[in-house]
Write a protein that holds these residues in place. Structure first.
Motif, PDB file in Angstrom:
ATOM      1  N   GLY A 147      17.490  60.653  11.536  1.00  0.00           N
ATOM      2  CA  GLY A 147      16.128  61.060  11.209  1.00  0.00           C
ATOM      3  C   GLY A 147      15.724  60.761   9.781  1.00  0.00           C
ATOM      4  N   GLY A 148      16.372  59.773   9.160  1.00  0.00           N
ATOM      5  CA  GLY A 148      16.019  59.400   7.784  1.00  0.00           C
ATOM      6  C   GLY A 148      16.845  60.083   6.722  1.00  0.00           C
ATOM      7  N   ARG A 149      17.792  60.961   7.104  1.00  0.00           N
ATOM      8  CA  ARG A 149      18.635  61.664   6.140  1.00  0.00           C
ATOM      9  C   ARG A 149      20.102  61.377   6.432  1.00  0.00           C
ATOM     10  NH1 ARG A 149      19.492  66.348   5.665  1.00  0.00           N
ATOM     11  NH2 ARG A 149      19.360  66.693   3.432  1.00  0.00           N
ATOM     12  N   MET A 150      20.889  61.243   5.354  1.00  0.00           N
ATOM     13  CA  MET A 150      22.318  61.030   5.514  1.00  0.00           C
ATOM     14  C   MET A 150      23.008  62.358   5.788  1.00  0.00           C
ATOM     15  SD  MET A 150      23.067  57.832   5.345  1.00  0.00           S
ATOM     16  CE  MET A 150      24.843  57.949   5.152  1.00  0.00           C
ATOM     17  N   VAL A 151      23.858  62.383   6.804  1.00  0.00           N
ATOM     18  CA  VAL A 151      24.641  63.575   7.113  1.00  0.00           C
ATOM     19  C   VAL A 151      26.109  63.181   7.186  1.00  0.00           C
ATOM     20  CG1 VAL A 151      22.797  64.755   8.343  1.00  0.00           C
ATOM     21  CG2 VAL A 151      24.322  63.263   9.605  1.00  0.00           C
ATOM     22  N   GLU A 152      26.971  64.150   6.922  1.00  0.00           N
ATOM     23  CA  GLU A 152      28.410  63.899   6.949  1.00  0.00           C
ATOM     24  C   GLU A 152      29.086  64.918   7.852  1.00  0.00           C
ATOM     25  OE1 GLU A 152      32.302  64.066   3.981  1.00  0.00           O
ATOM     26  OE2 GLU A 152      30.327  63.560   3.154  1.00  0.00           O
ATOM     27  N   PHE A 153      29.972  64.414   8.714  1.00  0.00           N
ATOM     28  CA  PHE A 153      30.751  65.267   9.600  1.00  0.00           C
ATOM     29  C   PHE A 153      32.196  65.275   9.114  1.00  0.00           C
ATOM     30  CE2 PHE A 153      27.624  62.952  12.308  1.00  0.00           C
ATOM     31  CZ  PHE A 153      26.764  64.018  12.526  1.00  0.00           C
ATOM     32  N   LYS A 154      32.798  66.451   9.102  1.00  0.00           N
ATOM     33  CA  LYS A 154      34.191  66.555   8.684  1.00  0.00           C
ATOM     34  C   LYS A 154      35.150  66.238   9.832  1.00  0.00           C
ATOM     35  CE  LYS A 154      33.201  67.592   4.518  1.00  0.00           C
ATOM     36  NZ  LYS A 154      33.370  68.885   3.898  1.00  0.00           N
ATOM     37  N   ASP A 155      34.733  66.437  11.054  1.00  0.00           N
ATOM     38  CA  ASP A 155      35.603  66.202  12.202  1.00  0.00           C
ATOM     39  C   ASP A 155      34.733  65.943  13.426  1.00  0.00           C
ATOM     40  OD1 ASP A 155      37.548  66.124  14.144  1.00  0.00           O
ATOM     41  OD2 ASP A 155      38.734  67.711  13.221  1.00  0.00           O
ATOM     42  N   LEU A 156      34.698  64.689  13.855  1.00  0.00           N
ATOM     43  CA  LEU A 156      33.800  64.307  14.954  1.00  0.00           C
ATOM     44  C   LEU A 156      34.340  64.707  16.317  1.00  0.00           C
ATOM     45  CD1 LEU A 156      31.089  62.826  14.641  1.00  0.00           C
ATOM     46  CD2 LEU A 156      32.205  60.753  15.449  1.00  0.00           C
ATOM     47  N   LEU A 157      35.595  65.155  16.359  1.00  0.00           N
ATOM     48  CA  LEU A 157      36.202  65.479  17.649  1.00  0.00           C
ATOM     49  C   LEU A 157      35.718  66.802  18.217  1.00  0.00           C
ATOM     50  CD1 LEU A 157      39.922  64.401  17.151  1.00  0.00           C
ATOM     51  CD2 LEU A 157      38.237  63.350  18.634  1.00  0.00           C
ATOM     52  N   LYS A 202      31.938  71.738  15.138  1.00  0.00           N
ATOM     53  CA  LYS A 202      31.817  71.331  13.745  1.00  0.00           C
ATOM     54  C   LYS A 202      30.657  70.358  13.548  1.00  0.00           C
ATOM     55  CE  LYS A 202      36.705  71.940  12.566  1.00  0.00           C
ATOM     56  NZ  LYS A 202      37.902  71.299  11.973  1.00  0.00           N
ATOM     57  N   VAL A 203      30.360  69.587  14.580  1.00  0.00           N
ATOM     58  CA  VAL A 203      29.293  68.584  14.492  1.00  0.00           C
ATOM     59  C   VAL A 203      27.924  69.224  14.671  1.00  0.00           C
ATOM     60  CG1 VAL A 203      28.330  66.527  15.599  1.00  0.00           C
ATOM     61  CG2 VAL A 203      30.801  66.723  15.257  1.00  0.00           C
ATOM     62  N   LYS A 204      27.823  70.135  15.632  1.00  0.00           N
ATOM     63  CA  LYS A 204      26.536  70.715  16.006  1.00  0.00           C
ATOM     64  C   LYS A 204      25.819  71.397  14.835  1.00  0.00           C
ATOM     65  CE  LYS A 204      26.689  74.445  18.339  1.00  0.00           C
ATOM     66  NZ  LYS A 204      27.086  75.368  19.412  1.00  0.00           N
ATOM     67  N   PRO A 205      26.485  72.250  14.037  1.00  0.00           N
ATOM     68  CA  PRO A 205      25.761  72.896  12.927  1.00  0.00           C
ATOM     69  C   PRO A 205      25.191  71.898  11.922  1.00  0.00           C
ATOM     70  CG  PRO A 205      27.832  74.020  13.357  1.00  0.00           C
ATOM     71  CD  PRO A 205      27.861  72.768  14.161  1.00  0.00           C
ATOM     72  N   LEU A 240      24.210  68.802  12.560  1.00  0.00           N
ATOM     73  CA  LEU A 240      23.051  68.164  13.180  1.00  0.00           C
ATOM     74  C   LEU A 240      21.850  69.105  13.226  1.00  0.00           C
ATOM     75  CD1 LEU A 240      24.743  66.268  16.158  1.00  0.00           C
ATOM     76  CD2 LEU A 240      23.716  65.251  14.121  1.00  0.00           C
ATOM     77  N   LEU A 241      22.095  70.372  13.527  1.00  0.00           N
ATOM     78  CA  LEU A 241      20.999  71.342  13.593  1.00  0.00           C
ATOM     79  C   LEU A 241      20.367  71.561  12.228  1.00  0.00           C
ATOM     80  CD1 LEU A 241      22.538  73.967  16.036  1.00  0.00           C
ATOM     81  CD2 LEU A 241      20.506  72.588  16.463  1.00  0.00           C
ATOM     82  N   GLU A 242      21.190  71.658  11.197  1.00  0.00           N
ATOM     83  CA  GLU A 242      20.653  71.835   9.847  1.00  0.00           C
ATOM     84  C   GLU A 242      19.834  70.621   9.437  1.00  0.00           C
ATOM     85  OE1 GLU A 242      24.102  72.594   7.517  1.00  0.00           O
ATOM     86  OE2 GLU A 242      24.463  74.580   8.394  1.00  0.00           O
ATOM     87  N   ASN A 243      20.319  69.441   9.800  1.00  0.00           N
ATOM     88  CA  ASN A 243      19.560  68.230   9.488  1.00  0.00           C
ATOM     89  C   ASN A 243      18.252  68.196  10.273  1.00  0.00           C
ATOM     90  OD1 ASN A 243      19.673  65.432   8.161  1.00  0.00           O
ATOM     91  ND2 ASN A 243      19.250  64.913  10.287  1.00  0.00           N
ATOM     92  N   TYR A 244      18.301  68.601  11.543  1.00  0.00           N
ATOM     93  CA  TYR A 244      17.098  68.650  12.387  1.00  0.00           C
ATOM     94  C   TYR A 244      16.056  69.585  11.772  1.00  0.00           C
ATOM     95  CZ  TYR A 244      14.199  69.833  16.464  1.00  0.00           C
ATOM     96  OH  TYR A 244      13.142  70.062  17.308  1.00  0.00           O
ATOM     97  N   ALA A 245      16.492  70.730  11.276  1.00  0.00           N
ATOM     98  CA  ALA A 245      15.575  71.692  10.661  1.00  0.00           C
ATOM     99  C   ALA A 245      14.938  71.107   9.404  1.00  0.00           C
ATOM    100  CB  ALA A 245      16.303  72.994  10.338  1.00  0.00           C
ATOM    101  N   LYS A 246      15.716  70.379   8.603  1.00  0.00           N
ATOM    102  CA  LYS A 246      15.188  69.796   7.371  1.00  0.00           C
ATOM    103  C   LYS A 246      14.220  68.656   7.665  1.00  0.00           C
ATOM    104  CE  LYS A 246      19.202  71.033   4.560  1.00  0.00           C
ATOM    105  NZ  LYS A 246      20.417  70.543   3.856  1.00  0.00           N
TER     106      LYS A 246
END
Length: 713
Positions: free
Chosen positions: A581-591, A595-598, A600-606
């Motif tokens: 969505g135009g913002r860089m996000v980083e995941f600590k563990d994609l498995l 850990k991924v969902k929060p 993505l949700l925070e990025n979605y809110a922003k």
């Protein structure tokens, strides 16, 4: 104050990713198209002409001018090099290594991009100055007079007057022709003359011996064929500038070599047609790439894995996964009987009318409170004759006007989990969704309601991959299915029909009847749906322009593991970065989805400004512990009593409603007291007891309505 070190200041580790992201936006502007920017474990920068992907490594120590130089170089390939340039060269020059084309084409594209964007001239000048000072071209290794013509041409084109390079009269004609080339055909004509000159005048026995020991006896023709069909990484190394790695259709059928065999076939400088200075530049740039594969120990003794640079799914791929209400309506028509459950539907609307009215009433109260607390009182300048008597002790003798604040313009998105585990709840959930849709419609809130699940990979492989070829390290949404269940744009009669169709579908779920093809329950691609929701929400905001957007997520468990196309899949403790969505996000563990969902949700809110509300449907206390930590004993006491826990600000959600199955499966009946009992046959004590029990059953509902509307309003 002028920073004297501005030209040579290097990007720190903390700034590197941000700087590259900023440069990526510049690259899109220069290319004049929405090229895909991929940051990954690449040996050098390159541009994939077919898929329009600019591949950028993350270098350890690189100046701003050097980075601008490399981006400008690759963007010029995007603008000026034909998509099938490699194939054209290989068809015309059998047995000639592609490295010679790279050198001559670089002369043309670097001249053209600086002519197109004069602001890059300084970046090219400073960038090559910096690389020359660090001896990236390896000029100290071999004397200039001992270098071949192609190598000297490359040095002269890249470094110009910084280095003294001499050419004889015949060579100078070729140099002038290279610098005068305007089209790719001109480049090929110059190469033809250079090959003819080199064949007649240059013969390096030592280099030929070196090639013969490092290359199999496959002949010159096979050498070109092997490069033509090489994989993407080899193409980058050979071509440095433009990557035609996805031209699988033109690959030689004899190309069955492994990566090790292909590496053995690469001669150190491509013989007399190659450039040792270009090879040196590529090797030293490769050494400067951040080693994301190396593992480092954390303070807890765990290993921190490599860094992966992933690609956001293209908008076209996301749109392919979304099925409109029109498609759903056709799918339902194939299995639904219009007159089915007529009486049940009428009874459902009647008994839930007051529940919807309660939501509306509470919402209107919150909205009125917002208006009155922000009301403005202004004087009109006209005397109020009824207040003239108080002029001696009060200045308030003028007429006034009270202006109420405009209430917020709301909008609502709703995403419903349609996984297989929802089968026993889907009937109740569909009916609650109908109530929610009726509430939104009654208060004029625009909304869209979606169900999400996975598709069937048997038909995905045939349908999806025909339209969208695989791109390594792109988040895979080929198995995602999002279905629009309802929306507020439907006209009244069609909206009423849509509600009834949804009610029939709910009844079909409960009776194990066939539902529509698009409503088949399957997996839980929650993370992929959140990514797609960025696109859905942007379109919704553009259409309805809400000041206050609320997004509701209804699930009964964790989501599936996020899928990634090709490449090396991130493993435990690996880090992954991707622009969503135009913002860089980083995941600590994609498995792990939790850990991924929060993130993505925070990025979605922003990105969207939306509130995120989670309705988490559970069977028991153990299920709650899988996703949420509830330590408050008072909460557990209330859950045992009301089957409802509310949490604020956790796991990326603004508010969480943990709802027990006893509440989920009891669709609220807001009929008046005594409507279902024979009050005439009750004595006083029985009547009193029935009244008390009725109020107790409604208490939890009033609490829920209040908390729900508090977030929405």
């Amino acid at each position: 104050m002028i920073d004297k070190d501005r030209k040579t200041r290097t990007i720190t580790d903390a700034e590197r990713l941000t700087k590259t992201e900023v440069k990526s936006m510049v690259a899109k502007l220069l290319a004049r198209e929405d090229v895909t920017i991929q940051r990954g474990d690449f040996k050098t920068a390159s541009f994939d002409l077919k898929n329009r992907i600019l591949k950028l490594p993350l270098w350890k120590d690189i100046t701003n001018d050097e980075l601008d130089l490399f981006i400008g170089h690759e963007i010029s390939h995007a603008l000026n090099t034909p998509e099938n340039g490699i194939d054209i060269f290989l068809d015309r020059f059998k047995g000639v290594p592609f490295s010679i084309c790279n050198v001559v084409e670089d002369v043309r594209i670097e001249r053209l991009v600086q002519k197109e964007y004069p602001g890059l001239i300084r970046s090219f000048t400073n960038g090559y100055n910096s690389l020359h000072k660090k001896d990236f071209f390896g000029l100290e290794d071999i004397e200039m007079e001992d270098r071949g013509f192609v190598d000297r041409l490359n040095i002269h084109a890249k470094l110009g007057s910084r280095v003294s390079v001499s050419f004889n009269d015949e060579e100078q004609v070729l140099v002038d022709a290279a610098f005068a080339a305007e089209t790719f055909d001109d480049v090929l004509n110059v190469i033809e003359n250079i090959v003819e000159y080199v064949d007649e005048n240059e013969e390096d026995e030592d280099e030929q011996e070196e090639q013969s020991t490092s290359m199999p006896d496959s002949g010159d023709e096979n050498e070109a064929s092997d490069f033509q069909s090489s994989d993407s990484n080899e193409t980058e190394d050979e071509s440095d500038g433009f990557d035609n790695s996805s031209s699988d259709d033109n690959s030689s059928s004899d190309d069955t070599d492994s990566e090790d065999d292909q590496e053995e076939m690469e001669s150190p400088a491509a013989g007399k047609y190659g450039s040792r200075s270009q090879q040196s530049l590529e090797e030293k740039l490769e050494d400067s790439v951040v080693d994301s594969v190396a593992h480092s120990e954390t303070s807890f003794g765990e290993t921190q894995g490599r860094l992966h640079h992933l690609l956001e799914p293209a908008k076209e791929r996301i749109q392919h996964a979304i099925h409109s209400y029109d498609e759903l309506e056709k799918s339902r028509a194939a299995v639904n009987t219009p007159d089915l459950y007529n009486e049940d539907w009428i009874e459902f609307k009647r008994t839930n009318k007051k529940y919807v009215a309660a939501l509306k009433r509470e919402f209107d109260m919150k909205k009125s409170a917002y208006q009155y607390t922000r009301a403005k009182v202004s004087k009109t300048g006209q005397l109020d004759v009824n207040k003239l008597h108080s002029y001696k002790y009060s200045e308030d003798i003028f007429n006034s006007i009270t202006t109420l604040a405009d209430a917020k313009n709301h909008g609502m998105l709703y995403f419903l989990d349609m996984s297989g585990s929802m089968h026993y709840r889907i009937k109740a959930v569909y009916k609650q969704a109908i109530n929610l849709a009726m509430f939104c419609k009654s208060v004029g809130i625009p909304f869209e309601m979606y169900g999400f699940t996975t598709g069937d990979r048997r038909w995905v492989a045939e349908d999806y991959h025909e339209k969208f070829p695989q791109i390594d390290d792109m988040i895979d949404v080929s198995d995602l299915r999002i279905v629009e269940l309802l929306n507020s744009n439907l006209k009244p009669k069609r909206f009423e029909k849509a509600l009834k169709d949804m009610f029939i579908a709910a009844q079909n779920f409960d009776s194990y009847c066939n539902c529509s093809e698009l409503e088949q329950l399957s997996g839980t691609p929650l993370s992929e749906t959140i990514i797609a929701a960025h696109t859905i929400a942007k379109e919704f905001i553009k259409k309805h322009k809400p000041q206050h957007l609320t997004t509701m997520w209804l699930t009964d468990g964790e989501g599936c593991q996020l899928s990634v196309d090709g490449g090396t899949y991130p493993w435990r403790n690996d880090r992954s970065v991707v622009k969503i969505g135009g913002r860089m996000v980083e995941f600590k563990d994609l498995l792990y989805d939790r850990k991924v969902k929060p993130v993505l949700l925070e990025n979605y809110a922003k990105v969207t400004g939306s509130k995120n509300i989670h309705f988490f449907l559970v069977d028991n206390k153990k299920e709650i512990g899988h996703q949420y930590h509830v330590s408050d004993q008072a909460q557990w006491k209330r859950f045992r009593k009301d089957n409802l826990i509310t949490l604020d600000g956790t796991k990326g959600f603004d508010r969480v409603f943990i709802v027990g199955d006893r509440r989920v499966n009891s669709i609220e009946d807001d009929s008046t007291f005594g409507e279902k009992t024979d009050n005439n046959n009750l004595n006083d004590n029985e009547l009193k007891k029935a009244f008390i029990n009725h109020n107790k059953s409604k208490k939890g509902q009033r609490v829920f309505v209040n908390k729900f509307v508090e977030v929405v309003a």
